[in-house]
Design a protein around this motif. Structure first.
Motif, PDB file in Angstrom:
ATOM      1  N   GLU A  50      39.912  34.195  52.585  1.00 19.59           N
ATOM      2  CA  GLU A  50      39.247  32.884  52.570  1.00 19.59           C
ATOM      3  C   GLU A  50      39.953  31.922  51.619  1.00 19.59           C
ATOM      4  O   GLU A  50      40.095  30.731  51.917  1.00 19.59           O
ATOM      5  CB  GLU A  50      37.776  33.051  52.163  1.00 19.59           C
ATOM      6  CG  GLU A  50      36.925  33.693  53.250  1.00 19.59           C
ATOM      7  CD  GLU A  50      35.565  34.155  52.743  1.00 19.59           C
ATOM      8  OE1 GLU A  50      35.232  33.848  51.574  1.00 19.59           O
ATOM      9  OE2 GLU A  50      34.853  34.829  53.507  1.00 19.59           O
ATOM     10  N   LEU A  51      40.400  32.448  50.479  1.00 16.04           N
ATOM     11  CA  LEU A  51      41.113  31.617  49.502  1.00 16.04           C
ATOM     12  C   LEU A  51      42.437  31.116  50.079  1.00 16.04           C
ATOM     13  O   LEU A  51      42.789  29.937  49.916  1.00 16.04           O
ATOM     14  CB  LEU A  51      41.356  32.415  48.219  1.00 16.04           C
ATOM     15  CG  LEU A  51      42.073  31.686  47.071  1.00 16.04           C
ATOM     16  CD1 LEU A  51      41.326  30.422  46.678  1.00 16.04           C
ATOM     17  CD2 LEU A  51      42.228  32.606  45.866  1.00 16.04           C
TER      18      LEU A  51
ATOM     19  N   SER B  28      34.896  43.070  49.688  1.00 17.22           N
ATOM     20  CA  SER B  28      34.573  41.700  49.275  1.00 17.22           C
ATOM     21  C   SER B  28      35.827  40.985  48.768  1.00 17.22           C
ATOM     22  O   SER B  28      36.084  39.826  49.113  1.00 17.22           O
ATOM     23  CB  SER B  28      33.503  41.739  48.183  1.00 17.22           C
ATOM     24  OG  SER B  28      33.288  40.449  47.664  1.00 17.22           O
ATOM     25  N   ILE B  29      36.628  41.689  47.956  1.00 19.10           N
ATOM     26  CA  ILE B  29      37.892  41.118  47.455  1.00 19.10           C
ATOM     27  C   ILE B  29      38.835  40.833  48.620  1.00 19.10           C
ATOM     28  O   ILE B  29      39.501  39.793  48.667  1.00 19.10           O
ATOM     29  CB  ILE B  29      38.550  42.081  46.443  1.00 19.10           C
ATOM     30  CG1 ILE B  29      37.694  42.185  45.182  1.00 19.10           C
ATOM     31  CG2 ILE B  29      39.961  41.628  46.086  1.00 19.10           C
ATOM     32  CD1 ILE B  29      38.110  43.287  44.232  1.00 19.10           C
ATOM     33  N   GLN B  30      38.858  41.754  49.559  1.00 17.06           N
ATOM     34  CA  GLN B  30      39.711  41.595  50.743  1.00 17.06           C
ATOM     35  C   GLN B  30      39.330  40.326  51.518  1.00 17.06           C
ATOM     36  O   GLN B  30      40.196  39.529  51.896  1.00 17.06           O
ATOM     37  CB  GLN B  30      39.533  42.833  51.628  1.00 17.06           C
ATOM     38  CG  GLN B  30      40.588  43.015  52.693  1.00 17.06           C
ATOM     39  CD  GLN B  30      40.366  44.306  53.469  1.00 17.06           C
ATOM     40  OE1 GLN B  30      39.243  44.813  53.559  1.00 17.06           O
ATOM     41  NE2 GLN B  30      41.418  44.854  54.027  1.00 17.06           N
ATOM     42  N   ARG B  31      38.032  40.137  51.721  1.00 16.19           N
ATOM     43  CA  ARG B  31      37.554  38.959  52.470  1.00 16.19           C
ATOM     44  C   ARG B  31      37.825  37.663  51.706  1.00 16.19           C
ATOM     45  O   ARG B  31      38.318  36.689  52.278  1.00 16.19           O
ATOM     46  CB  ARG B  31      36.044  39.078  52.729  1.00 16.19           C
ATOM     47  CG  ARG B  31      35.670  40.039  53.833  1.00 16.19           C
ATOM     48  CD  ARG B  31      34.204  39.863  54.228  1.00 16.19           C
ATOM     49  NE  ARG B  31      33.309  40.034  53.092  1.00 16.19           N
ATOM     50  CZ  ARG B  31      32.791  41.199  52.719  1.00 16.19           C
ATOM     51  NH1 ARG B  31      33.097  42.303  53.372  1.00 16.19           N
ATOM     52  NH2 ARG B  31      31.962  41.272  51.687  1.00 16.19           N
ATOM     53  N   THR B  32      37.497  37.668  50.420  1.00 16.06           N
ATOM     54  CA  THR B  32      37.633  36.430  49.641  1.00 16.06           C
ATOM     55  C   THR B  32      39.095  36.022  49.469  1.00 16.06           C
ATOM     56  O   THR B  32      39.394  34.828  49.384  1.00 16.06           O
ATOM     57  CB  THR B  32      36.966  36.569  48.257  1.00 16.06           C
ATOM     58  OG1 THR B  32      37.419  37.767  47.624  1.00 16.06           O
ATOM     59  CG2 THR B  32      35.457  36.607  48.383  1.00 16.06           C
ATOM     60  N   CYS B  33      39.994  36.991  49.435  1.00 16.19           N
ATOM     61  CA  CYS B  33      41.428  36.662  49.367  1.00 16.19           C
ATOM     62  C   CYS B  33      41.861  35.901  50.616  1.00 16.19           C
ATOM     63  O   CYS B  33      42.584  34.906  50.534  1.00 16.19           O
ATOM     64  CB  CYS B  33      42.263  37.935  49.223  1.00 16.19           C
ATOM     65  SG  CYS B  33      42.561  38.392  47.515  1.00 16.19           S
TER      66      CYS B  33
ATOM     67  N   ARG C 282      47.593  40.112  47.991  1.00 13.48           N
ATOM     68  CA  ARG C 282      46.986  40.650  49.217  1.00 13.48           C
ATOM     69  C   ARG C 282      47.896  41.690  49.869  1.00 13.48           C
ATOM     70  O   ARG C 282      47.440  42.751  50.295  1.00 13.48           O
ATOM     71  CB  ARG C 282      46.699  39.513  50.204  1.00 13.48           C
ATOM     72  CG  ARG C 282      45.907  39.958  51.435  1.00 13.48           C
ATOM     73  CD  ARG C 282      45.501  38.764  52.270  1.00 13.48           C
ATOM     74  NE  ARG C 282      46.622  38.179  52.966  1.00 13.48           N
ATOM     75  CZ  ARG C 282      47.032  38.559  54.181  1.00 13.48           C
ATOM     76  NH1 ARG C 282      46.427  39.544  54.808  1.00 13.48           N
ATOM     77  NH2 ARG C 282      48.048  37.966  54.761  1.00 13.48           N
TER      78      ARG C 282
END
Length: 236
Positions: free
Chosen positions: A66-67, A59-64, A139
């Protein structure tokens, strides 16, 4: 001398066969995972905490990502909007200065506000660039490094679960009265435990070793074997 050589050769052959079997069950486990087939519920349950942590990581990987995309898009929008806003502001001020009525004053005031807004918008670029760099650094360093560790852990888990599949297969054919088969079961059990060990190193944490617990069917089979072996020795 020849007997010793023959024994050594047989041992080497057994080792080769053992490695081939390990590879077979590891590949089978990898296929089960890749195709999404249902796995042993006890094995899956024992990894519940680990899987929850992995889900958080992904989830952190994806949201980074996206951010980073959102910041980049915001920068583009600012770069497009700010000059347009500034140009409109200058136009209104120019037209307002020629109009001596109240409308002219309003145009000048609006134009001034638009020019100021344009400058403020451009001022956002510097902190946005800094934020982008910080997220990107996070990241590349934290997430990429953890991702490599997770990949290693997943390899160990595949090997471990493959060994459990092997144990299950052996246990289904097991006749506790035959010493060789009991020894085979013990050997595969030892292999399963050995496959489970590296995961603790690969995925450190207070609950990372939850996957090392044997499934219930394995523990029951081991108890049944010990009971039968004890009864057999008592009869002797």
């Amino acid at each position: 001398g020849s007997g010793h050589g023959t024994g050594h050769g047989q041992s080497r052959d057994k080792s080769v066969v053992n490695k081939m079997q390990q590879k077979y069950w590891r590949t089978k486990q990898a296929l089960i995972k890749a195709t999404g087939k249902k796995e042993d519920e006890h094995v899956v349950a024992s990894d519940a905490d680990l899987d929850a942590k992995l889900e958080l990581f992904h989830s952190i990987q994806r949201t980074c990502m996206e951010l980073l995309k959102a910041i980049e898009l915001y920068q583009k929008r600012i770069c497009f909007l700010s000059p347009e806003e500034s140009e409109l502001g200058r136009f209104l001020r120019s037209q307002g200065s020629q109009d001596k009525t109240r409308a002219g004053k309003m145009m000048q005031a609006t134009g001034k506000a638009l020019c100021f807004s344009s400058q403020q918008r451009l001022a956002l670029r510097s902190p946005l660039c800094r934020l982008y760099q910080e997220v990107e650094t996070f990241r590349y360093r934290a997430i990429s490094d953890t991702w490599l560790t997770v990949n290693r852990m997943e390899q160990y888990r595949t090997e471990y679960r493959g060994a459990l599949l092997w144990m299950k297969d052996v246990s289904q054919e097991l006749d506790p009265d035959l010493l060789k088969q009991m020894e085979k079961f013990r050997k595969v059990g030892g292999q399963a435990r050995a496959e489970g060990c590296p995961r603790e190193e690969a995925c450190p944490g207070p609950r990372a070793d939850t996957g090392g617990q044997m499934p219930r069917w394995v523990r029951l089979q081991q108890r049944r074997m010990r009971g039968r072996a004890g009864a057999a020795s008592g009869g002797l």
